[in-house]
Design a protein around this motif. Structure first.
Motif, PDB file in Angstrom:
ATOM      1  N   GLN A  58     -13.673  58.844 -24.708  1.00 12.21           N
ATOM      2  CA  GLN A  58     -14.287  57.866 -23.821  1.00 12.21           C
ATOM      3  C   GLN A  58     -13.166  57.062 -23.167  1.00 12.21           C
ATOM      4  O   GLN A  58     -12.971  55.888 -23.441  1.00 12.21           O
ATOM      5  CB  GLN A  58     -15.252  56.964 -24.602  1.00 12.21           C
ATOM      6  CG  GLN A  58     -16.371  57.710 -25.276  1.00 12.21           C
ATOM      7  CD  GLN A  58     -17.266  58.460 -24.290  1.00 12.21           C
ATOM      8  OE1 GLN A  58     -17.546  57.976 -23.205  1.00 12.21           O
ATOM      9  NE2 GLN A  58     -17.695  59.636 -24.673  1.00 12.21           N
ATOM     10  N   ASP A  59     -12.430  57.713 -22.326  1.00 15.11           N
ATOM     11  CA  ASP A  59     -11.274  57.126 -21.675  1.00 15.11           C
ATOM     12  C   ASP A  59     -11.718  56.078 -20.663  1.00 15.11           C
ATOM     13  O   ASP A  59     -12.551  56.346 -19.803  1.00 15.11           O
ATOM     14  CB  ASP A  59     -10.476  58.235 -20.991  1.00 15.11           C
ATOM     15  CG  ASP A  59      -9.121  57.766 -20.534  1.00 15.11           C
ATOM     16  OD1 ASP A  59      -8.989  56.599 -20.136  1.00 15.11           O
ATOM     17  OD2 ASP A  59      -8.194  58.586 -20.584  1.00 15.11           O
ATOM     18  N   SER A  60     -11.135  54.903 -20.751  1.00 15.94           N
ATOM     19  CA  SER A  60     -11.528  53.820 -19.851  1.00 15.94           C
ATOM     20  C   SER A  60     -11.184  54.139 -18.401  1.00 15.94           C
ATOM     21  O   SER A  60     -11.910  53.742 -17.488  1.00 15.94           O
ATOM     22  CB  SER A  60     -10.863  52.508 -20.273  1.00 15.94           C
ATOM     23  OG  SER A  60      -9.450  52.636 -20.246  1.00 15.94           O
ATOM     24  N   GLU A  61     -10.101  54.885 -18.178  1.00 20.00           N
ATOM     25  CA  GLU A  61      -9.734  55.228 -16.807  1.00 20.00           C
ATOM     26  C   GLU A  61     -10.753  56.197 -16.199  1.00 20.00           C
ATOM     27  O   GLU A  61     -11.127  56.070 -15.036  1.00 20.00           O
ATOM     28  CB  GLU A  61      -8.335  55.845 -16.763  1.00 20.00           C
ATOM     29  CG  GLU A  61      -7.807  56.039 -15.354  1.00 20.00           C
ATOM     30  CD  GLU A  61      -6.384  56.550 -15.320  1.00 20.00           C
ATOM     31  OE1 GLU A  61      -5.925  56.833 -14.203  1.00 20.00           O
ATOM     32  OE2 GLU A  61      -5.748  56.674 -16.382  1.00 20.00           O
ATOM     33  N   LEU A  63     -13.912  56.418 -17.071  1.00 16.66           N
ATOM     34  CA  LEU A  63     -15.113  55.612 -16.822  1.00 16.66           C
ATOM     35  C   LEU A  63     -14.959  54.723 -15.590  1.00 16.66           C
ATOM     36  O   LEU A  63     -15.911  54.563 -14.826  1.00 16.66           O
ATOM     37  CB  LEU A  63     -15.433  54.761 -18.048  1.00 16.66           C
ATOM     38  CG  LEU A  63     -15.874  55.529 -19.285  1.00 16.66           C
ATOM     39  CD1 LEU A  63     -16.031  54.590 -20.470  1.00 16.66           C
ATOM     40  CD2 LEU A  63     -17.162  56.283 -19.011  1.00 16.66           C
ATOM     41  N   ALA A  64     -13.761  54.174 -15.389  1.00 15.16           N
ATOM     42  CA  ALA A  64     -13.528  53.319 -14.220  1.00 15.16           C
ATOM     43  C   ALA A  64     -13.709  54.125 -12.933  1.00 15.16           C
ATOM     44  O   ALA A  64     -14.332  53.644 -11.975  1.00 15.16           O
ATOM     45  CB  ALA A  64     -12.129  52.719 -14.274  1.00 15.16           C
TER      46      ALA A  64
END
Length: 103
Positions: A58-61, A63-64
């Motif tokens: 669940q990589d924040s990048e 998702l961004a």
């Protein structure tokens, strides 16, 4: 030393270097093929046993990018982080988007 002698030594060194590099490339190719075969077998076993792969990173990048509507960029980042193929990365990113209602 004679100029021809120096040139012959340089050619020999370059030739030896090319042989060593070629062997290393061949070995890497063979190892990559073997690893791919092992991964396919493991995937088959997991499917047969009904084991699902752990949740994707669940990589924040990733998702961004999804939240900004940049699906292609999210797939690129996912592939870089996980090393998966294009189809797998696309499926994983689309699944992440659906789970968050970003479809």
């Amino acid at each position: 030393m004679d100029f021809a002698y120096v040139v012959a030594i340089i050619i020999a060194v370059v030739g030896f270097s090319l042989v060593v590099a070629s062997d290393r490339t061949r070995r890497n190719t063979r190892e990559s093929a073997r690893l791919a075969a092992i991964e396919r077998k493991l995937d088959t076993i997991m499917t047969h046993l009904g084991i699902e792969e752990p949740a994707a990173t669940q990589d924040s990048e990733v998702l961004a990018h999804l939240m900004q509507g940049q699906k292609i960029q999210a797939i690129k980042v996912y592939r870089e982080r996980t090393g998966t193929g294009l189809a797998e990365a696309k499926d994983a990113v689309e699944r992440m988007a659906r789970e968050r209602g970003l479809s």
